[in-house]
Write a protein that holds these residues in place. Structure first.
Motif, PDB file in Angstrom:
ATOM      1  N   LEU A 166       0.998  21.392 -60.514  1.00 51.24           N
ATOM      2  CA  LEU A 166       1.436  22.645 -60.876  1.00 51.24           C
ATOM      3  C   LEU A 166       0.241  23.603 -60.109  1.00 51.24           C
ATOM      4  O   LEU A 166      -0.620  23.630 -60.544  1.00 51.24           O
ATOM      5  CB  LEU A 166       1.337  22.862 -62.583  1.00 51.24           C
ATOM      6  CG  LEU A 166       2.412  22.090 -63.172  1.00 51.24           C
ATOM      7  CD1 LEU A 166       2.333  22.408 -64.752  1.00 51.24           C
ATOM      8  CD2 LEU A 166       3.804  22.810 -63.010  1.00 51.24           C
ATOM      9  N   LEU A 167       1.091  24.750 -59.627  1.00 49.64           N
ATOM     10  CA  LEU A 167       0.126  25.558 -58.886  1.00 49.64           C
ATOM     11  C   LEU A 167       0.672  26.890 -59.103  1.00 49.64           C
ATOM     12  O   LEU A 167       1.511  27.753 -58.723  1.00 49.64           O
ATOM     13  CB  LEU A 167       0.338  25.432 -57.121  1.00 49.64           C
ATOM     14  CG  LEU A 167      -0.248  24.272 -56.357  1.00 49.64           C
ATOM     15  CD1 LEU A 167       0.494  23.034 -56.692  1.00 49.64           C
ATOM     16  CD2 LEU A 167      -0.442  24.923 -54.998  1.00 49.64           C
ATOM     17  N   PRO A 168      -0.150  27.687 -60.327  1.00 44.93           N
ATOM     18  CA  PRO A 168       0.341  28.898 -60.757  1.00 44.93           C
ATOM     19  C   PRO A 168       0.137  29.925 -59.632  1.00 44.93           C
ATOM     20  O   PRO A 168       0.581  30.991 -59.693  1.00 44.93           O
ATOM     21  CB  PRO A 168      -0.690  28.903 -62.029  1.00 44.93           C
ATOM     22  CG  PRO A 168      -1.834  27.741 -61.622  1.00 44.93           C
ATOM     23  CD  PRO A 168      -1.202  26.933 -61.196  1.00 44.93           C
ATOM     24  N   TYR A 169      -1.058  29.584 -58.750  1.00 42.79           N
ATOM     25  CA  TYR A 169      -1.384  30.583 -57.758  1.00 42.79           C
ATOM     26  C   TYR A 169      -1.170  29.780 -56.642  1.00 42.79           C
ATOM     27  O   TYR A 169      -1.130  28.674 -56.325  1.00 42.79           O
ATOM     28  CB  TYR A 169      -2.654  30.983 -57.585  1.00 42.79           C
ATOM     29  CG  TYR A 169      -3.044  31.939 -59.011  1.00 42.79           C
ATOM     30  CD1 TYR A 169      -3.010  33.274 -58.723  1.00 42.79           C
ATOM     31  CD2 TYR A 169      -3.474  31.283 -59.988  1.00 42.79           C
ATOM     32  CE1 TYR A 169      -3.190  34.051 -59.830  1.00 42.79           C
ATOM     33  CE2 TYR A 169      -3.874  31.931 -61.306  1.00 42.79           C
ATOM     34  CZ  TYR A 169      -3.847  33.470 -61.107  1.00 42.79           C
ATOM     35  OH  TYR A 169      -4.013  34.359 -62.178  1.00 42.79           O
ATOM     36  N   GLN A 170      -0.545  30.453 -55.446  1.00 46.62           N
ATOM     37  CA  GLN A 170      -0.026  30.065 -54.198  1.00 46.62           C
ATOM     38  C   GLN A 170      -0.979  30.579 -53.087  1.00 46.62           C
ATOM     39  O   GLN A 170      -1.493  31.894 -53.274  1.00 46.62           O
ATOM     40  CB  GLN A 170       1.455  30.029 -53.759  1.00 46.62           C
ATOM     41  CG  GLN A 170       2.426  29.459 -54.656  1.00 46.62           C
ATOM     42  CD  GLN A 170       2.582  28.250 -54.303  1.00 46.62           C
ATOM     43  OE1 GLN A 170       2.642  27.763 -53.305  1.00 46.62           O
ATOM     44  NE2 GLN A 170       2.645  27.126 -55.522  1.00 46.62           N
TER      45      GLN A 170
END
Length: 277
Positions: A166-170
């Motif tokens: 899970l990557l809340p920030y890219q």
């Protein structure tokens, strides 16, 4: 203050506080050149939303959190989606692991105590704390921040885990012309050192170099001619993972301390050789 960087051309990989770093380098007699490798990290709420929904539906045996801000952002996004309590329930039911003291503090707010955690703030330390656990056939959610953690993901997959990142920030790559210019300077020995302030900067440089076919030459440049300076343990770890063994990092993880350590290094080399190197 001395002139430990006298005549040295020092590249700065950061995008923030570059003026402050440049001033410190100049005070030490060095020549700063800003070559931002940071790119942009942005909140990817629309992209992570469906993944967050899917995670809440399927759950996990393990949840691994790698940054405090990423942990808090996932909880915040889940609340906006109306699944905040369900998300917290899922992660509380799973075995938890964390990297870094800020992550442990964030988890504590939500009533979660990890059963595995690093001792030094690095991914390597986190992997060592996970080594004795059985992941065969286990579903593992890994919270990442702006970039993948290849060593951690590889470790989990080799242990037989089904990994759900899970990557809340890219992360958006930095200006390619800037990275190309720094690569050229590295290959032509036109810089004496590169200051890295985040692991993202390290990944950006080497990803670009590998795609252009001269990744190994860049590593060799650091080994033979150019000194890599890391602001702290996590950034130093990223350099080591890319094959850079000749590097320095200050005990105090601050940009100013990194510049001072760099100056001390060259002063020591000068003292040993009896002349500037």
């Amino acid at each position: 203050m001395g002139k430990g960087l006298n005549g040295k051309r020092i590249a700065i990989g950061a995008s923030r506080k570059t003026e402050e770093m440049s001033t410190l380098i100049k005070k030490q007699g060095g020549i700063p050149v800003v070559r931002s490798l940071q790119g942009t990290v942005f909140l990817a709420d629309k992209k992570v939303g469906p993944d967050l929904q899917a995670f809440v539906e399927t759950g996990a045996d393990w949840v691994i959190f790698t940054t405090g801000i990423g942990t808090e952002t996932l909880v915040s996004l889940a609340e906006k989606l109306g699944i905040g309590e369900r998300f917290l329930k899922v992660i509380r039911q799973a075995k938890a692991a964390s990297r870094g003291y800020k992550t442990i503090s964030a988890l504590k707010k939500f009533g979660i105590t990890p059963i595995a955690a690093d001792e030094d703030g690095t991914t390597k330390g986190l992997i060592e704390s996970l080594a004795s656990h059985d992941f065969a056939g286990k579903r593992v959610m890994v919270q990442l921040h702006g970039e993948n953690a290849p060593s951690l993901l590889t470790f989990l997959e080799e242990k037989g885990a089904s990994v759900f990142p899970l990557l809340p920030y890219q992360h958006v790559a930095p200006d390619q012309e800037t990275v190309a210019l720094l690569c050229e300077e590295l290959l032509n020995h036109e810089v004496d050192a590169v200051c890295f302030t985040t692991a993202v900067q390290v990944r950006s440089l080497f990803k670009f170099a590998r795609e252009k076919g001269y990744g190994e030459k860049i590593v060799q440049s650091f080994q033979d001619h150019v000194l890599a300076a890391a602001v702290g343990k996590v950034t130093a770890e990223a350099l080591k993972e890319e094959g850079v063994k000749r590097l320095l990092a200050p005990e105090l993880e601050r940009m100013g301390a990194m510049i001072v350590e760099l100056a001390r290094h060259y002063e020591a080399e000068k003292d040993l050789s009896g002349k500037e190197v």
